[in-house]
Design a protein around this motif. Structure first.
Motif, mmCIF file in Angstrom:
data_model
loop_
_atom_site.group_PDB
_atom_site.id
_atom_site.type_symbol
_atom_site.label_atom_id
_atom_site.label_comp_id
_atom_site.label_asym_id
_atom_site.label_seq_id
_atom_site.Cartn_x
_atom_site.Cartn_y
_atom_site.Cartn_z
ATOM 1 N N GLU A 94 22.955 -49.821 29.239
ATOM 2 C CA GLU A 94 22.764 -48.692 30.144
ATOM 3 C C GLU A 94 21.513 -47.986 29.658
ATOM 4 O O GLU A 94 21.462 -47.508 28.525
ATOM 5 N N TYR A 95 20.487 -47.953 30.503
ATOM 6 C CA TYR A 95 19.204 -47.427 30.044
ATOM 7 C C TYR A 95 19.098 -45.939 30.293
ATOM 8 O O TYR A 95 19.303 -45.461 31.390
ATOM 9 N N GLN A 96 18.809 -45.210 29.227
ATOM 10 C CA GLN A 96 18.559 -43.773 29.343
ATOM 11 C C GLN A 96 17.062 -43.527 29.162
ATOM 12 O O GLN A 96 16.289 -44.459 29.130
ATOM 13 N N ILE A 97 16.647 -42.276 29.013
ATOM 14 C CA ILE A 97 15.204 -41.968 29.028
ATOM 15 C C ILE A 97 14.450 -42.624 27.875
ATOM 16 O O ILE A 97 13.434 -43.263 28.070
ATOM 17 N N SER B 212 18.690 -46.971 24.906
ATOM 18 C CA SER B 212 19.686 -47.633 25.751
ATOM 19 C C SER B 212 20.955 -47.775 24.936
ATOM 20 O O SER B 212 20.917 -47.764 23.706
ATOM 21 N N LYS B 213 22.058 -47.884 25.609
ATOM 22 C CA LYS B 213 23.309 -48.104 24.887
ATOM 23 C C LYS B 213 24.089 -49.215 25.557
ATOM 24 O O LYS B 213 24.006 -49.409 26.772
#
Lengths: 221, 125
Positions: A128-131, A134-135
């Motif tokens: 799950e890509y964040q700014i 990613s996690k």
């Protein structure tokens, strides 16, 4: 100050008491799962239907299937072999997991006769890509139904998130990838262990988990 | 009195240390799992690594190891093996594997009978 204590039914005390009750209700743990249906049904065998997939990973249902058997069996249940079930559905015209999830219960009962059927809907699977980071995340909801009546025996949501550093990426991940041929493919896929965590947490949850099945034996110490 | 208290708390510390250390050990399983999870993963993700002969080799090896370690073969392994034998056209070994599953886990009976009759139809073709 005496006036506060002089009247026992002083509204301040009543309000204070209500506040305590409300706050405790807000921060208290959820009530334990209502196991009355599960206990009444007392299933031995579980049929896992290849899960519906709403994630970005097209193979999520099959990675799920590769890790779901062990925790259920170790909890004390008979689980029909997932590949045999998947192959059987496909040979009978059901190609997608959506098709498989649409098979009516009486048909399942006629062909397989499981005591219980586990349905799952995958919501998230993979990165799950964040700014700036990613996690890795695995998230699904599930429900276990009685094979005879369709009654809800157990349900919930399962989730596991990789904290940064152990998602299998980075330089360490690249070095491991260089040895591809010799290493089990499943070791290189971080969602395998994430799915294991998610299954374990939901199945073995202290108050919301699955009750032990008839095959459960305590390990020899 | 103080010396007794210190000795008792020392034993308690030792007890909890042992418990914590053992908590880090791999949890014992009821069944022998061997390579089953990897086989299922490979079947769908890297099918080249899970061709029928490889599966047969790995599963039969696991069944032997389970016997050696005196742990039961998990539910479904024999049925899975039977499916692979049937795919290979080895109907006799498939039948044996299906019978093993039924014998060990009678809850598999309805499905095994269905797989068996499908196989008999295929055999006659």
């Amino acid at each position: 100050m005496n006036w506060i204590f002089s009247n026992r039914l002083n509204p301040i005390f009543i309000l204070f008491g209500l506040l305590i009750i409300v706050l405790t209700g807000c921060v208290g743990p959820p009530a334990p799962y209502d196991y009355s249906n599960l206990i009444a049904s007392n299933p031995t065998s579980i049929l896992v239907i290849p899960p519906r997939n709403n994630s970005m990973e097209v193979n999520a249902p099959y990675i799920f299937l590769s890790t779901i058997t062990k925790p259920l069996v170790e909890k004390g249940y008979y689980v029909f072999p997932v590949s045999v079930i998947d192959t059987f559905f496909k040979e009978n015209g059901m190609q997608t997991t959506d098709d498989m999830n649409s098979v009516p219960l009486d048909k399942i009962r006629e062909i397989i006769k499981p005591d219980a059927v586990l349905y799952a809907d995958i919501e998230k699977w993979g990165q799950e890509y964040q700014i700036i980071s990613s996690k890795g995340i695995v998230k699904y909801s599930f429900r276990l139904l009685d094979g005879e009546t369709g009654a809800l025996l157990w349900n919930g949501k399962a989730k596991a998130v990789a904290t940064s550093g152990d998602g299998g990426g980075g330089i360490a991940g690249l070095l491991v990838s260089a040895v591809v041929d010799q290493v089990m493919s499943s070791v290189l896929d971080p969602t395998v262990n994430l799915s294991r965590s998610a299954h374990e947490r939901s199945i073995n949850h202290l108050t919301q988990g699955l009750l032990s099945g008839p095959y459960k034996k305590e390990p020899n110490k | 009195m103080i010396r007794r208290t210190i000795r008792k708390s020392g034993n308690l510390v030792l007890f909890f240390t042992v418990v914590l250390l053992c908590g880090g050990c791999v949890a014992k399983t009821m069944y022998y799992w061997g390579e089953y999870e990897d086989i299922v993963y490979d079947m769908y993700m890297t099918p080249g690594k899970a061709d029928p002969l490889t599966q047969i080799e790995k599963l039969t090896k696991d069944i032997q190891r389970a016997e050696k370690e005196k742990k039961p073969v998990p539910p479904g392994i024999y049925m899975h093996l039977g499916m692979i034998y049937a795919m290979e056209g080895n109907f006799a070994l498939a039948k044996n594997a299906f019978e093993e599953e039924k014998r060990r886990y009678p809850e598999s009976t309805v499905l095994i009978n269905r797989l068996q009759s499908n196989m008999n139809i295929r055999e006659q073709k």
